[in-house]
Scaffold this active site. Sequence first.
Site, mmCIF file in Angstrom:
data_model
loop_
_atom_site.group_PDB
_atom_site.id
_atom_site.type_symbol
_atom_site.label_atom_id
_atom_site.label_comp_id
_atom_site.label_asym_id
_atom_site.label_seq_id
_atom_site.Cartn_x
_atom_site.Cartn_y
_atom_site.Cartn_z
ATOM 1 N N HIS A 135 -1.339 -2.232 5.947
ATOM 2 C CA HIS A 135 -0.747 -1.445 7.035
ATOM 3 C C HIS A 135 -0.095 -2.349 8.085
ATOM 4 O O HIS A 135 -0.153 -2.078 9.286
ATOM 5 C CB HIS A 135 -1.777 -0.507 7.679
ATOM 6 C CG HIS A 135 -2.068 0.704 6.852
ATOM 7 N ND1 HIS A 135 -2.531 1.892 7.392
ATOM 8 C CD2 HIS A 135 -1.945 0.936 5.525
ATOM 9 C CE1 HIS A 135 -2.683 2.790 6.421
ATOM 10 N NE2 HIS A 135 -2.338 2.217 5.282
ATOM 11 N N GLU A 171 -0.066 10.627 0.593
ATOM 12 C CA GLU A 171 -1.441 10.113 0.562
ATOM 13 C C GLU A 171 -1.886 9.649 1.935
ATOM 14 O O GLU A 171 -3.035 9.864 2.348
ATOM 15 C CB GLU A 171 -1.543 8.970 -0.450
ATOM 16 C CG GLU A 171 -2.965 8.489 -0.728
ATOM 17 C CD GLU A 171 -3.443 7.356 0.170
ATOM 18 O OE1 GLU A 171 -4.605 6.929 0.026
ATOM 19 O OE2 GLU A 171 -2.668 6.882 1.033
ATOM 20 N N ASP A 229 -4.747 1.740 -6.207
ATOM 21 C CA ASP A 229 -4.395 1.542 -4.805
ATOM 22 C C ASP A 229 -4.705 0.108 -4.410
ATOM 23 O O ASP A 229 -5.257 -0.666 -5.203
ATOM 24 C CB ASP A 229 -5.169 2.523 -3.909
ATOM 25 C CG ASP A 229 -4.361 2.973 -2.698
ATOM 26 O OD1 ASP A 229 -3.649 2.126 -2.111
ATOM 27 O OD2 ASP A 229 -4.438 4.158 -2.331
ATOM 28 N N ASP A 284 0.865 -1.174 0.000
ATOM 29 C CA ASP A 284 0.000 0.000 0.000
ATOM 30 C C ASP A 284 0.907 1.232 0.000
ATOM 31 O O ASP A 284 1.375 1.653 1.040
ATOM 32 C CB ASP A 284 -0.894 -0.034 1.234
ATOM 33 C CG ASP A 284 -1.785 1.182 1.377
ATOM 34 O OD1 ASP A 284 -1.905 1.946 0.401
ATOM 35 O OD2 ASP A 284 -2.336 1.384 2.473
#
Length: 362
Positions: free
Chosen positions: A323, A208, A231, A178
């Site tokens: 993440h 971003e 994305d 990501d």
Amino acid sequence: MEDFVQLLKKLSEARGPSGFEDEVREVVIREMEPYVDEVVVDKWGNVIGVKRGSSDYRAMVAAHIDEIGLVVDHIEKEGYLRFRPIGGWNEVTLVSQRVWVRTSDGRWIRGVVGSLPPHVTPSGREREAPEIKDLYIDIGVYSREEAEKLGVTVGSVVVLDREFAVLNGKVVTGKAFDDRVGVAVMLYALRMLEKLPVTLYAVATVQEEVGLRGASVAAERINPHYALALDTTIAADVPGVGERLHVTKLGKGPAIKVLDGGRGGLFIAHPGLRDHIVKLARELGIPYQMEVLYGGTTDAMAIAFRREGVPAAVISVPTRYIHSPVEVLDVEDAVNAAKLLKATLERTTPEIVEKFLDKRVK
């Protein structure tokens, strides 16, 4: 597919927290230059590759190069580094991780996120999730002065220390997929592009993860007639999660976004552009999934409502464990995303764009 894997590896292993994307930017410029007519780096560090088409209509493609990170906000007298988040972290993923710390002269040194061993953890707290305020980084020094001599200061940024790896066949794992995979999709599509009916602005955006900052600046500059963001999206196709909450699944193709967002408001993809992408996927036999995601958004949110408004849509790559240090994706989904991007750019003519721009045209 192997060339895509190598491209993604280079991008994933580069270090570039929000606001400090220099290392990634250099990779992008090298990979982009052979396939565009011009490369521009703007004041905030967005990389803009311009590939001229047969008309003056402008298409913008955005994929962000920054990753979530940390920033040192205090150095203990014993040399331990306290930190705060840059972007959205789950603290559990930080415990016992190796990290890279950027020094004042631009070098990167290693450290670890320390935690108490279970032997001395207070009774009853063994399984408590830590808060970021309670974590620290150990860089192997014994004093604040020693840390500062290495070039570590308040304001030094930190990223995870994690290598790219192949799990099985075409399934890979690494940090910062990501959105380095979106950047790889954009660069890979550039290699395949043939005749363009519009002029393309391929933008590797910055910041971003902290508010879609780079895309906002680039969209103001370019003022595109339509835009696509690339994305990752949630693939929660894992044990313990009901099928309704999977959002997408690995190996079932790229996702075409219907909407995303959360408490800050929803982004709803432009219906005409979205349906156009779906039609192309069907015609070309490219597998795809429809994406409805309540939580998180992309650069498309920042682009869509610039100036008079920009028809914007999103092509996403399903990714597990977003993440975290161990994000997982299927390379075939990403390659198919690049094929779908190529087809969209080559087959979205000025006439089709006009239909997006005028809601009265059916």
